[in-house]
Structures are given as structure tokens and as C-alpha cells.
Design a protein around this motif. Structure first.
Motif, short mmCIF file in Angstrom:
data_model
loop_
_atom_site.label_atom_id
_atom_site.label_comp_id
_atom_site.label_asym_id
_atom_site.label_seq_id
_atom_site.Cartn_x
_atom_site.Cartn_y
_atom_site.Cartn_z
N LEU A 580 -62.75 72.13 56.42
CA LEU A 580 -62.33 72.81 57.64
C LEU A 580 -61.81 71.81 58.67
O LEU A 580 -62.47 70.81 58.96
N SER A 581 -60.64 72.09 59.24
CA SER A 581 -60.09 71.31 60.35
C SER A 581 -59.82 72.22 61.53
O SER A 581 -59.21 73.29 61.36
N ILE A 582 -60.25 71.80 62.69
CA ILE A 582 -59.96 72.49 63.95
C ILE A 582 -59.07 71.55 64.75
O ILE A 582 -59.47 70.44 65.09
N ILE A 583 -57.83 71.99 65.03
CA ILE A 583 -56.82 71.10 65.62
C ILE A 583 -56.30 71.70 66.92
O ILE A 583 -55.34 72.48 66.92
N PRO A 584 -56.93 71.38 68.04
CA PRO A 584 -56.34 71.77 69.32
C PRO A 584 -55.31 70.72 69.76
O PRO A 584 -55.43 69.53 69.43
N SER A 585 -54.30 71.15 70.49
CA SER A 585 -53.32 70.23 71.06
C SER A 585 -52.84 70.78 72.39
O SER A 585 -52.89 72.00 72.63
N ALA A 586 -52.37 69.89 73.23
CA ALA A 586 -51.91 70.27 74.57
C ALA A 586 -50.63 69.51 74.90
O ALA A 586 -50.49 68.33 74.55
N GLU A 587 -49.71 70.20 75.55
CA GLU A 587 -48.46 69.59 75.98
C GLU A 587 -48.28 69.83 77.47
O GLU A 587 -48.53 70.92 77.97
N TYR A 588 -47.82 68.79 78.15
CA TYR A 588 -47.54 68.91 79.59
C TYR A 588 -46.19 68.28 79.88
O TYR A 588 -45.88 67.17 79.41
N LYS A 610 -54.90 75.33 66.11
CA LYS A 610 -54.72 75.60 64.70
C LYS A 610 -56.05 75.38 63.98
O LYS A 610 -56.77 74.43 64.27
N ILE A 611 -56.34 76.26 63.04
CA ILE A 611 -57.51 76.12 62.17
C ILE A 611 -57.01 76.08 60.74
O ILE A 611 -56.26 76.96 60.30
N ALA A 612 -57.39 75.03 60.01
CA ALA A 612 -56.95 74.85 58.62
C ALA A 612 -58.15 74.87 57.70
O ALA A 612 -59.15 74.18 57.95
N ILE A 613 -58.04 75.65 56.64
CA ILE A 613 -59.10 75.76 55.63
C ILE A 613 -58.53 75.31 54.30
O ILE A 613 -57.56 75.88 53.80
N ARG A 614 -59.12 74.27 53.72
CA ARG A 614 -58.67 73.76 52.44
C ARG A 614 -59.45 74.44 51.32
O ARG A 614 -60.67 74.33 51.24
N LEU A 615 -58.72 75.15 50.47
CA LEU A 615 -59.30 75.94 49.40
C LEU A 615 -59.14 75.21 48.07
O LEU A 615 -58.39 74.24 47.96
N PRO A 616 -59.81 75.70 47.02
CA PRO A 616 -59.62 75.09 45.70
C PRO A 616 -58.16 75.16 45.26
O PRO A 616 -57.39 76.02 45.70
N GLY A 617 -57.80 74.25 44.38
CA GLY A 617 -56.45 74.25 43.85
C GLY A 617 -55.43 73.65 44.79
O GLY A 617 -54.24 74.00 44.74
N GLN A 618 -55.85 72.73 45.68
CA GLN A 618 -54.95 72.09 46.63
C GLN A 618 -54.19 73.11 47.46
O GLN A 618 -52.99 72.99 47.70
#
Length: 654
Positions: A580-588, A610-618
Motif C-alpha cells: 500500500l502507498s499513500i501519496i499526497p502532493s501539493a502544488e502552489y 493518490k492511493i496505490a495498492i499493489r496486487l499479485p501478478g505485478q
């Protein structure tokens, strides 16, 4: 099997399956670098955006992807619905775009709409600022942007991407690579379609736009690429590439607050924005220490613009209504020679030649043709004085000749002109042991005026000026790039640029009509600061900050547009568990001028998640929202961009 033993087994499978494939290999033949180290051939000057970063932040086109580089800000030519960038204050006419070292900017005006270029087949983007390789060729006044495509590393590899965006948007892409001992084949295809985009709930309706879904904001972009390579031995390589892209788009109408008499009333659509590029690149090792690199290319741009009289897009009465067609192409090539004169010295030279043709007409009107030829000779010599200290000295001589031009009002042929420019540069590099490199560079660069700069009446708003001369800039840059520790990487730069012969709009040359003239002198001052820090295997974060102060010395009352003084991009990648990756970002971005007369847009801050979930099978499943706080903002006065936009994507690597 009990649940207590089953869960660890499933979790172990997840851990194994989430060791996803490395980033795609870059097509090295397509790179253009300054050799900052004569012994290793290392290049430390170009800012690089990796394919992993592009995917991490869901940057689906080049305009969005380039914002990841410090010193680069996005601009939106609202009246034409074009996306571009400014690199330290220089636009795309002054900082041209290349794919694998092949120029792909439009011959007529020097621009290219970056939103038309999808990123699915990109291995990396190299952004050179000011001090760029003399082997790029002419017109690199502000630097150069080179998109490097993929090259297969394994016998069979690839990925499949599918995605959805709010308001009827979706994308799909497939890349596949095949490689044997002496041959490789890289194939790619992508499709991006957007019906509209949601406007912020804070948008105040205007007569032309009532909010909700942005009117006439559709787009469709197809892209197909293929590259066939031959490697007869360990040193030589030859590749034949083909890229075809087909696009169409609408132009959202002006929705600002200017007085009615000053508001642009453009009901425009582009049924066709098509490009195709065929190129050959070869590298031949002629001796142990010398090589020849060959490039040949044909780049074609076909474009149609339909202008209507009303928001129903059903009448085309002149002069506001018309159908305009462009048929442009560039035919060119280059020959680069490099050799090691000694273990301490590397010399590179390059000869470029290209022919540009622009052909245009409105439906029912005559055809007009414009033709230019451009030649450039570049030289770079790198000397390694010590294991840590080296210099790169060189430059280029560029020459452009007008072969054919015409007055589009009278049809009369115009006399030919010849322009030339000399562009010397020098760079000093000092590498710290086990750390990064300090640099100090000075570079003189130039840009020839485009066909549009010289000859366009701009729908009756301008007087052509066939006598425009090249712009010149002198860039000064000192900085540091590298790893201070195993966890901390730093980018820092102080830069200053003076620009002479700036091509600048002069209003009321005759009442209500402007002309482009070489009267401008301006300067850019700024700094770039960036870092990435990984204190723990489960967390990484980074920030890029740019300060840019531009001053119009010749005419202080004429504003320099489209660049904010402050821009910031910050992000974090948090992995509470391996899959699991939780990726917040901000632009100004601080406020910026949109018109030379002083109208502009305010500062804005955007939060993305963005939230990324890595599942089996790449397989990776990602979802999230851009502009999470639903900010109402614009890059050009009156042309508001998307509010909160939800998305979901799935990527499968194989």
C-alpha cells in the motif's frame, strides 16, 4: 488449514508478487547529453524526470509531467486551449521539444501543444536549462526538452494501463518489447479521451459558462509508436522509429470578467491535430575511442481549425467564422562525431541541417507556402584536469535562410532573408568524493524568429515584420546536484539571464494594431531548491521550489506574462504496509500576469491524493483525486481549469 496459518501465507504471496518490475530501460541512442566528465562520460546538467515519477503522480501528458521538474511551470494558452511550459521564464518557442533528439516542434510558430502527447511510452524526460548541449542544434535560447522513449531490456516485457476520470474521461495504453541478441522491437499504443471536466463549485457563472461541466472542453488523443533496433556487436546500434498521433479538441470559451468589448469571443474546435515522425538513429564505433552518430528524420504536422460564430457551433460566417488548414513538415538530419583525444579529454562535434515547410489556407481561399532552411555546427570539448575537476567548452554557429515567403493579404512574394548566430559556452564542474557535483556555467544562446513571428497578420490584429532578428540570451548558473547522504538528495541552483533583441509586441503601431519588434531587453533572476529524503524504508518525501523574478528593462509597463514568482511542488510516499502507498502532493503558484496590459490570475494551491495498492501478478490499482479541495483557479485569465476530479487506474506489468 487454519485462518492463523492461511493469513501469513497469503501475506507472503502478496510480498513476493509486489516486487514489481524496474522502470523501463531508456533508449540511449535518443539521449543528448553534455559530457561533464571526460573519464566516465557522466552528464550532470539535465534535470531528469523518470517514468516511475510520471506514473507515481499520474501525469498522463507531457504538460503535466514536466511540472515535476524544478524551474518548470505550466502555462495554458486559453484562447487556443494549448498546454505549454516555461523553463526559467522561457516558453516553448525558446525551449524546443525533441523526441529521442528529433525536433518535433511545429515549424510555423515554434510551439507544440504538450497536452497532445501522452506519456505511456516515455522512459524519461530530460530538461536542459540555459547551458544545454551544443549538439542539439539551433534555437535553444532557453534550453531544450528531450523526451526519451523506451527500449526493451528482456526477451519479452511490457505493461497494460487502463483508467477512468470524472466527467467521462478514460485512458488505455499498451507497451510491449521484444529483444534478442542482435535485435529488438518496441511497440506502444495509447488512447486518452476526456468528454469534459468538472468546474469548481466556487466558479461564478458568466454569460458564456454556467459551471458544472466545462463546455467545449473535450479532447481525444491517439498515439502509436514503434521502434526496430539492430545491434550487430557490443558497440554499434541502429534504430528505425515511427510515431503517429491523432488528436482533436475543443476550446472552452472565455469565462472571465473583462468588459464585454475586450472579451475574446472564440468558438473554436480542432477536428484534426495530427503528427507523425519517422526517424533513423545510428551509432557506429569507428575506432576504440571514436564514434559517429547519425540522425535522419521526417516530421509532419497536419492541423485543421474550425471557427464558429456562436456557442451552438453551427454557423461559420466570415470573418469570425472560417475553416483553417495547416500542412507542415520538417525534413532533416545530423551527424555527430565524438572521440577521446586522451584519457583526460573528450571532443564532440555535430552538424545539423533541416528544411521546414509551412503550407496554409482557409477553405475557399488560396494556398500560401513558407519555407526555411536551418544549419548548425556545434562543438564541445571536455577536459578532466583532476579526478574531481573538469571543464566543458564549446558552442555553436547557427544559420537560417528564408527560401519562400508570401504576403497573405496581397499574395505577393517576399524577398528572402538570412539570419545567423554564434553561441559560445563554458562549464566548470567539481565532484565531491562520494557525493554530488558543483557546477558553474555561462552560455550564450539564440532563437531565430518563427514564420508566424515574421509574416502573420494574426486575423487582422498585427502587421508582419519580415526584418525581425534573432533573440540572444546569456545564462549564468551556479549550483549543486547529488546525494549528501544515502537518504538525502539535493538540487540547488542560482541563475541569472539577460536577454537582448527580445521579440516583443508593440501596440498601436497603427490604431488598434500591433507589431512584433526587436526592441526588448529583459532579465530573469531566480533560484531552484529541491530535495528528496527517505528516512525510513516506509516513507519518502520531497519538495521542489522555484523563485523567478522577470523584469522588462526596455518597457517596464509591458508585463512579462505566464510565469509566477513562486512555485512549489511537495509530495510524500507513505507505505504503512508493503503493498500500500499513500501519496499526497501539493502544488502552489503565486499570481501571474496573463496579458501584457496587466490583467492576470491570482495565486492558487492544489492538494492531490493518490492511493496505490499493489496486487499479485505485478498489478497495481490506484485511485484518488486531483484538486481535492475543489479550488477554482486559472492559468490564463478567464479560462478556468478543473475542480475536484476523481480518477482510478489499473496497471499490469509483464
Amino acid at each position: 488449514m487454519s485462518q492463523h496459518t492461511l493469513f501469513p501465507l497469503i501475506f507472503s504471496v502478496l510480498l513476493v508478487s509486489t516486487q514489481h518490475a524496474a522502470e523501463p530501460e531508456a533508449f540511449e541512442l535518443g539521449e543528448v547529453v553534455i559530457t561533464a566528465n571526460a573519464e566516465t562520460g557522466a552528464d550532470t546538467m539535465a534535470s531528469r524526470i523518470s517514468a516511475g515519477s510520471i506514473r507515481k503522480f499520474e501525469r498522463n501528458d507531457l504538460s503535466d509531467a514536466l511540472r515535476l521538474s524544478p524551474g518548470v511551470v505550466t502555462n495554458s494558452n486559453g484562447p487556443r486551449n494549448e498546454s505549454g511550459v516555461y523553463v526559467r521564464g522561457f516558453d516553448l518557442r525558446q525551449t524546443p521539444v525533441f523526441i529521442d533528439g528529433i525536433p518535433v516542434y511545429v515549424p510555423y510558430d515554434g510551439y507544440v501543444d504538450l497536452a497532445r502527447f501522452t506519456t505511456a511510452d516515455v522512459a524519461g524526460i530530460h530538461v536542459s536549462k540555459g547551458f544545454s548541449s551544443a549538439t542539439y542544434g539551433a534555437n535553444t535560447l532557453g534550453g531544450a526538452i528531450n523526451i526519451v522513449t523506451r527500449k526493451p531490456e528482456k526477451s519479452f516485457e511490457g505493461d497494460l494501463l487502463g483508467g477512468w476520470m470524472q466527467q467521462g474521461g478514460y485512458q488505455s495504453a499498451l507497451n510491449a518489447g521484444f529483444r534478442s541478441e542482435h535485435w529488438y522491437l518496441q511497440l506502444g499504443g495509447s488512447f486518452l479521451s476526456v468528454h469534459s471536466y468538472p468546474m469548481s463549485k466556487d466558479f461564478v457563472p458568466t454569460p458564456n459558462e454556467n459551471g458544472g461541466s466545462r463546455k467545449n472542453a473535450y479532447r481525444q488523443d491517439w498515439r502509436i509508436s514503434a521502434k526496430l533496433g539492430y545491434m550487430p556487436n557490443k558497440t554499434d546500434e541502429y534504430a528505425l522509429g515511427y510515431i503517429f498521433q491523432r488528436g482533436e479538441k475543443g476550446n472552452p470559451v472565455y469565462a472571465g470578467t473583462l468588459p464585454a468589448a475586450q472579451q475574446p469571443r472564440r468558438f473554436w474546435q480542432w477536428p484534426q491535430w495530427d503528427k507523425q515522425t519517422i526517424y533513423f538513429i545510428g551509432h557506429t564505433q569507428i575506432t576504440k575511442n571514436a564514434y559517429i552518430k547519425e540522425r535522419l528524420y521526417f516530421d509532419q504536422f497536419i492541423n485543421s481549425l474550425f471557427a464558429y460564430n456562436n456557442a451552438s457551433y453551427n454557423t461559420q460566417n466570415p470573418p469570425a467564422g472560417f475553416q483553417s488548414y495547416y500542412d507542415d513538415y520538417t525534413l532533416g538530419g545530423s551527424l555527430e562525431f565524438g572521440t577521446k583525444l586522451s584519457t583526460k579529454n573528450t571532443l564532440k562535434t555535430a552538424l545539423h541541417g533541416k528544411f521546414d515547410r509551412h503550407k496554409e489556407h482557409n477553405a475557399g481561399a488560396p494556398y500560401y507556402t513558407f519555407e526555411d532552411t536551418t544549419y548548425s555546427f556545434g562543438l564541445e570539448d571536455t577536459h578532466q584536469f583532476t579526478s574531481r575537476f573538469s571543464t566543458t567548452v564549446g558552442g555553436s554557429y547557427d544559420r537560417r535562410s528564408v527560401i519562400e515567403a508570401v504576403d497573405t493579404n496581397t499574395g505577393a512574394a517576399l524577398g528572402g532573408k538570412t539570419f545567423s548566430a554564434l553561441n559560445p559556452q563554458i562549464g566548470l564542474f567539481y565532484k565531491l568524493p562520494e557525493h554530488g557535483t558543483f557546477h558553474a556555467t555561462i552560455a550564450r544562446k539564440s532563437r531565430f524568429p518563427t514564420i508566424k513571428d515574421r509574416y502573420s497578420y494574426r486575423l487582422g490584429a498585427a502587421i508582419p515584420n519580415a526584418n525581425l532578428q534573432p533573440e540572444h540570451a546569456i545564462h549564468y548558473d551556479i549550483g549543486y546536484d547529488g546525494d549528501l547522504t544515502k537518504k538525502l538528495s539535493i538540487h540547488a541552483s542560482l541563475f541569472a539571464t539577460t536577454v537582448d533583441n527580445t521579440i516583443q509586441r508593440v501596440d498601436n503601431v497603427t490604431p488598434g494594431v500591433f507589431q512584433l519588434q526587436n526592441i526588448g531587453k529583459s532579465r530573469n533572476l531566480g533560484t531552484e531548491l529541491g530535495f528528496t529524503y527517505k528516512p525510513h524504508s516506509a516513507i519518502e518525501f520531497g519538495t521542489n521550489y522555484t523563485y523567478l523574478d522577470r523584469k522588462n528593462i526596455s518597457q517596464p509597463n509591458v508585463k512579462l506574462i505566464d510565469t509566477p514568482r513562486h512555485s512549489l511542488f511537495s509530495w510524500a510516499d507513505i507505505r504503512p504496509v508493503e503493498w500500500l502507498s499513500i501519496i499526497p502532493s501539493a502544488e502552489y503558484n503565486s499570481s501571474r500576469w496573463s496579458l501584457t496590459t496587466g490583467q492576470g490570475v491570482g495565486a492558487y494551491a492544489l492538494l492531490n491524493l493518490k492511493i496505490a495498492i499493489r496486487l499479485p501478478g505485478q498489478t497495481t490499482l490506484s485511485f484518488g483525486a486531483n484538486n481535492l479541495c475543489d479550488r477554482n483557479y486559472a492559468l490564463t485569465e478567464g479560462y478556468y481549469l478543473a475542480g475536484r476530479t476523481l480518477f482510478a487506474n489499473v496497471q499490469i506489468k509483464f
